[in-house]
Scaffold this active site. Structure first.
Site, mmCIF file in Angstrom:
data_model
loop_
_atom_site.group_PDB
_atom_site.id
_atom_site.type_symbol
_atom_site.label_atom_id
_atom_site.label_comp_id
_atom_site.label_asym_id
_atom_site.label_seq_id
_atom_site.Cartn_x
_atom_site.Cartn_y
_atom_site.Cartn_z
ATOM 1 C CG ASN A 126 51.459 -54.902 21.756
ATOM 2 O OD1 ASN A 126 52.121 -54.012 22.048
ATOM 3 N ND2 ASN A 126 50.075 -54.131 21.011
ATOM 4 C CB ILE A 127 55.640 -57.885 18.677
ATOM 5 C CG1 ILE A 127 56.342 -57.804 20.091
ATOM 6 C CG2 ILE A 127 56.807 -57.857 17.295
ATOM 7 C CD1 ILE A 127 57.484 -58.443 20.181
ATOM 8 C CD GLU A 128 49.808 -53.871 16.451
ATOM 9 O OE1 GLU A 128 48.811 -53.208 15.141
ATOM 10 O OE2 GLU A 128 48.409 -53.948 17.324
ATOM 11 C CB CYS A 165 49.268 -60.665 23.500
ATOM 12 S SG CYS A 165 48.025 -60.688 22.318
ATOM 13 C CD GLU A 220 48.588 -60.266 28.258
ATOM 14 O OE1 GLU A 220 49.006 -59.792 26.914
ATOM 15 O OE2 GLU A 220 47.543 -59.822 28.195
ATOM 16 C CB CYS A 272 43.314 -62.138 23.925
ATOM 17 S SG CYS A 272 44.702 -63.050 24.046
ATOM 18 C CB CYS A 317 47.263 -64.364 26.653
ATOM 19 S SG CYS A 317 47.878 -63.703 25.728
HETATM 20 N N1 THU Z 1 47.052 -57.147 23.166
HETATM 21 C C1 THU Z 1 47.725 -57.637 23.634
HETATM 22 O O1 THU Z 1 49.531 -57.583 24.102
HETATM 23 N N2 THU Z 1 46.854 -57.971 25.119
HETATM 24 C C2 THU Z 1 45.971 -57.723 25.382
HETATM 25 O O2 THU Z 1 45.697 -58.617 26.640
HETATM 26 C C3 THU Z 1 44.823 -57.868 24.467
HETATM 27 C C4 THU Z 1 45.606 -57.659 23.200
HETATM 28 C C5 THU Z 1 47.409 -56.419 21.772
HETATM 29 C C6 THU Z 1 47.297 -57.539 20.457
HETATM 30 C C7 THU Z 1 46.746 -56.347 19.519
HETATM 31 O O3 THU Z 1 48.499 -56.251 19.071
HETATM 32 C C8 THU Z 1 46.420 -55.473 20.385
HETATM 33 O O4 THU Z 1 46.505 -55.487 22.020
HETATM 34 C C9 THU Z 1 45.186 -55.180 20.345
HETATM 35 O O5 THU Z 1 44.367 -56.385 20.019
#
Ligand code: THU
Length: 133
Positions: free
Chosen positions: A42-44, A53, A55, A90, A93
């Site tokens: 994940n890259i915020e 996300c 995935e 989520c 995804c």
């Molecule tokens: N996130 C994912 O990368 N994959 C998931 O299946 C659930 C959520 C990440 C998005 C965000 O950076 C952090 O988790 C919190 O939601």
């Protein structure tokens, strides 16, 4: 490549997560039918809507490299610094999976001590796909 090995690769990708806002780190390992693995994390972003996300990072990397046939994805996620737990993909995804994968595509979830495998049509029933258009 078995489910356990794929999950271990997802755990390693999790180390590359950029999650300074949620402190929730996620890694994904996407297995092609030919046996190649594409990693994602994940890259915020300070603008929260731009968060990507793990995935989808893995899927979009694979698609961009010309891959189209997918067998399975493992997802490992949890609070920063803690062991990975169940981290179900989520809704967005799941929809991306439905675009590129058949209903028997496998989703491999943790925790490491209790790996569980689901089918795409199990976690996204009654999906809207290109067949509907
Ligand atoms: N996130 C994912 O990368 N994959 C998931 O299946 C659930 C959520 C990440 C998005 C965000 O950076 C952090 O988790 C919190 O939601």
């Amino acid at each position: 490549m078995n489910h356990q090995e794929l999950y271990t690769l997802a755990e390693s990708a999790r180390n590359r997560a950029y999650a300074p806002y949620s402190h929730f780190t996620v890694g994904a390992a996407l297995l092609s039918k030919a046996g190649k693995v594409y990693l994602g994390c994940n890259i915020e972003n300070a603008a929260y809507g731009a968060v990507m996300c793990a995935e989808r990072t893995a899927f979009f990397t694979a698609i961009c490299e010309g891959e189209r046939d997918f067998a399975a994805i493992a997802v490992a996620g949890g609070r920063e610094g803690e062991a990975g737990d169940v981290c179900a993909p989520c809704g967005i995804c799941r929809q991306v999976m439905a675009e590129f994968c058949a209903s028997d595509f496998e989703i491999v979830l943790g925790p490491e001590s209790d790996i569980k495998v689901y089918r795409l049509d199990e976690i996204l029933p009654l999906s809207f796909t290109k067949e509907n258009l």
